[in-house]
Design a protein around this motif. Structure first.
Motif, short mmCIF file in Angstrom:
data_model
loop_
_atom_site.label_atom_id
_atom_site.label_comp_id
_atom_site.label_asym_id
_atom_site.label_seq_id
_atom_site.Cartn_x
_atom_site.Cartn_y
_atom_site.Cartn_z
N ALA A 171 0.83 -1.19 0.00
CA ALA A 171 0.00 0.00 0.00
C ALA A 171 0.87 1.24 0.00
CB ALA A 171 -0.89 0.01 1.24
N ARG A 210 -2.05 -5.10 0.67
CA ARG A 210 -3.01 -4.47 -0.23
C ARG A 210 -3.80 -5.50 -1.04
NH1 ARG A 210 -1.60 0.43 -4.49
NH2 ARG A 210 -3.73 1.22 -4.69
N ALA A 211 -3.12 -6.59 -1.43
CA ALA A 211 -3.80 -7.63 -2.20
C ALA A 211 -4.91 -8.27 -1.38
CB ALA A 211 -2.80 -8.68 -2.66
N TRP A 221 -6.45 -6.94 1.17
CA TRP A 221 -7.48 -5.91 1.41
C TRP A 221 -8.42 -5.81 0.20
CZ3 TRP A 221 -9.04 -3.32 5.58
CH2 TRP A 221 -9.74 -2.12 5.44
N LYS A 222 -7.86 -5.75 -1.01
CA LYS A 222 -8.69 -5.65 -2.22
C LYS A 222 -9.50 -6.92 -2.43
CE LYS A 222 -6.89 -3.64 -5.84
NZ LYS A 222 -5.95 -3.27 -6.94
N ARG A 223 -8.90 -8.06 -2.12
CA ARG A 223 -9.62 -9.33 -2.27
C ARG A 223 -10.82 -9.37 -1.33
NH1 ARG A 223 -5.37 -12.57 -1.89
NH2 ARG A 223 -5.45 -12.66 0.37
N TRP A 235 -12.55 -6.85 -0.18
CA TRP A 235 -13.62 -5.95 -0.60
C TRP A 235 -14.29 -6.41 -1.89
CZ3 TRP A 235 -16.03 -2.85 2.45
CH2 TRP A 235 -15.40 -2.45 3.62
N ARG A 236 -13.56 -7.12 -2.74
CA ARG A 236 -14.23 -7.72 -3.89
C ARG A 236 -15.25 -8.75 -3.44
NH1 ARG A 236 -9.01 -7.56 -6.36
NH2 ARG A 236 -8.63 -9.72 -5.70
N ALA A 260 -16.28 -8.28 4.40
CA ALA A 260 -14.85 -8.10 4.15
C ALA A 260 -14.02 -8.64 5.32
CB ALA A 260 -14.54 -6.61 3.93
#
Length: 461
Positions: free
Chosen positions: A101, A126-127, A129-131, A133-134, A348
């Motif tokens: 991040a 970051r990966a 975190w994005k996973r 939220w997806r 999440a």
């Protein structure tokens, strides 16, 4: 296969400190000092036990303690390794580097913020975190949010509490809140009426006084010492007592087992409910955390937890653990007052727990905070008495009362923001000092800020 490192260790059988604690402490110090580098392979428990002339149990328990704290990493069939917990670097071997991040902006005007209450949020996976939220985007909007929280998250939290706190609870005992403050307010609405007495540690968490007072309760300050709340001085007419036994805020004490048992006996005798804020239970640097009060007497204790310190305040997810009857009563109240926790946020968080991302983050941060804590102890320990330095994200540096405001003012002029014990007392302060938070500042800033504090203390004599 990497050759195990040859450890120059020795243990004292005449010391009052148990052999397991001695070994864990020496290994921990070697990792902090760099004598044991990340990725270094440790001897097997059998080999190290032979080398030290101790039972294998001593070595196994020491390794288990360091695993729990995040210092060690086990690889199936390969052995035990010093954990590589550099923020943003993946734990598992792989060809691709995990995206990091971007760094958050520094404090205003470049100030070093050493006030307590905030965690480190500038480096995260970051990966992951994005996973998460997806996955949260797959949750359809709900016209009637579950007041208990998402069933899957409640199951995962119950399992997390079993692993992290040794608590045997089921989803029926867990309600998902928006954090400790929200949980405390819901409990206050259920248990307190205008004029009823609610005990709060003194010094203690200021928000608890505000919440209880806003519900019409008579807030009663309850004395604490270096171990925590003083049970023998508790009034007998309290309806509720709020306490932080894992790491008392702000003095940093850890409530010993005998006093925990006396506290529970007091609650059973008086009919009071204990509200246990599991504050800082995740971050210990000496030994494993003591059992939660809730696990010792679920009928008399309500436990509150949050991800604000372990992950980020921005997440806004916590938990309330109690009897199924109390949890149902709180859920009914939430419906009545339209109180809810965001469904997508819960989804999440469930993904972060389910995939092990939260546990990996905790292991990384234990090491990060241990380094910062060590810097505070190294630079300020020789100059003043430190309390609460074995756990959490803050320490209390005791100073003469006339020196505290001088250091705070002069530190602010040099760009270091500090807090004192003053606002944490209900009445006239009995203990004076600086409440130094090292969670939200980098290791370099913690060192720089503590050097400035040390200089100011020396200049003041």
């Amino acid at each position: 296969m990497r050759t195990p490192v040859d450890l120059p260790l020795s243990l004292s059988r005449t010391s009052a400190e148990p052999l397991t604690a001695q070994l864990a402490g020496r290994l921990r110090r070697a990792m902090l000092d760099g004598a044991l580098a990340p990725g270094e392979r440790l001897p097997s428990t059998r080999a190290l036990a032979v080398q030290l002339g101790v039972s294998r149990t001593v070595v196994t328990e020491a390794y288990q303690q360091l695993y729990a704290e995040g210092w060690l990493d086990g690889r199936h069939g390969s052995g035990t390794f010093v954990a590589d917990l550099t923020p943003g670097v993946p734990q598992e071997a792989g060809p691709a580097e995990r995206p990091r991040a971007p760094a958050a902006p520094p404090p205003p005007d470049g100030a070093i913020d050493l006030t307590p209450g905030s965690p480190w949020v500038r480096d995260y996976d970051r990966a992951a975190w994005k996973r998460a939220w997806r996955k949260a985007a797959d949750l359809p909007p709900s016209a009637s949010p579950d007041p208990y929280g998402l069933p899957r998250l409640r199951e995962l939290l119950a399992e997390h509490l079993r692993r992290a706190r040794g608590m045997v609870v089921g989803p029926e005992n867990v309600l998902v809140t928006r954090g400790t403050g929200n949980g405390l307010d819901l409990v206050a609405r259920i248990l307190l009426e205008p004029g009823t007495k609610a005990g709060v540690e003194d010094p203690g968490y200021p928000a608890a006084r505000v919440i209880f007072g806003s519900r019409g309760a008579e807030v009663v300050p309850c004395r604490v010492d270096e171990d925590g709340v003083i049970v023998d001085r508790l009034p007998t007419d309290l309806r509720l007592l709020y306490t932080t036994p894992a790491h008392q805020y702000p003095l940093g004490g850890r409530l010993p087992i005998p006093r925990r048992e006396r506290l529970l006996a007091w609650a059973r005798r008086t009919g009071a409910t204990i509200v246990e804020d599991d504050y800082d239970a995740e971050f210990r640097y000496d030994v494993a955390p003591l059992p939660a009060l809730y696990g010792l007497d679920p009928a008399r204790v309500v436990l509150l937890g949050t991800l604000s310190k372990t992950l980020a305040p921005d997440v806004g997810v916590g938990w309330l653990v109690g009897t199924p009857e109390l949890v149902a009563e709180v859920a009914a109240l939430r419906v009545a007052v339209a109180d809810r926790t965001s469904g997508p946020v819960q989804q999440a968080v469930a993904t972060l727990i389910e995939r092990g991302d939260l546990d990996r983050h905790l292991r990384r941060m234990r090491l990060e905070y241990a380094r910062r804590r060590a810097a505070v102890v190294e630079l300020l320990g020789p100059l003043c008495r430190l309390r609460g330095d074995t756990a959490g994200l803050h320490v209390l540096a005791e100073l003469p009362p006339d020196l505290v405001p001088v250091v705070i003012e002069r530190a602010a002029r040099r760009g270091v923001l500090l807090d004192s014990t003053l606002r944490h007392h209900h009445a006239e302060p009995r203990l004076h000092g600086l409440v130094i938070g090292y969670g939200s500042a980098s290791l370099a800033d913690v060192r720089r800020g503590c050097r400035i504090i040390a200089e100011l203390i020396r200049d003041a004599g």
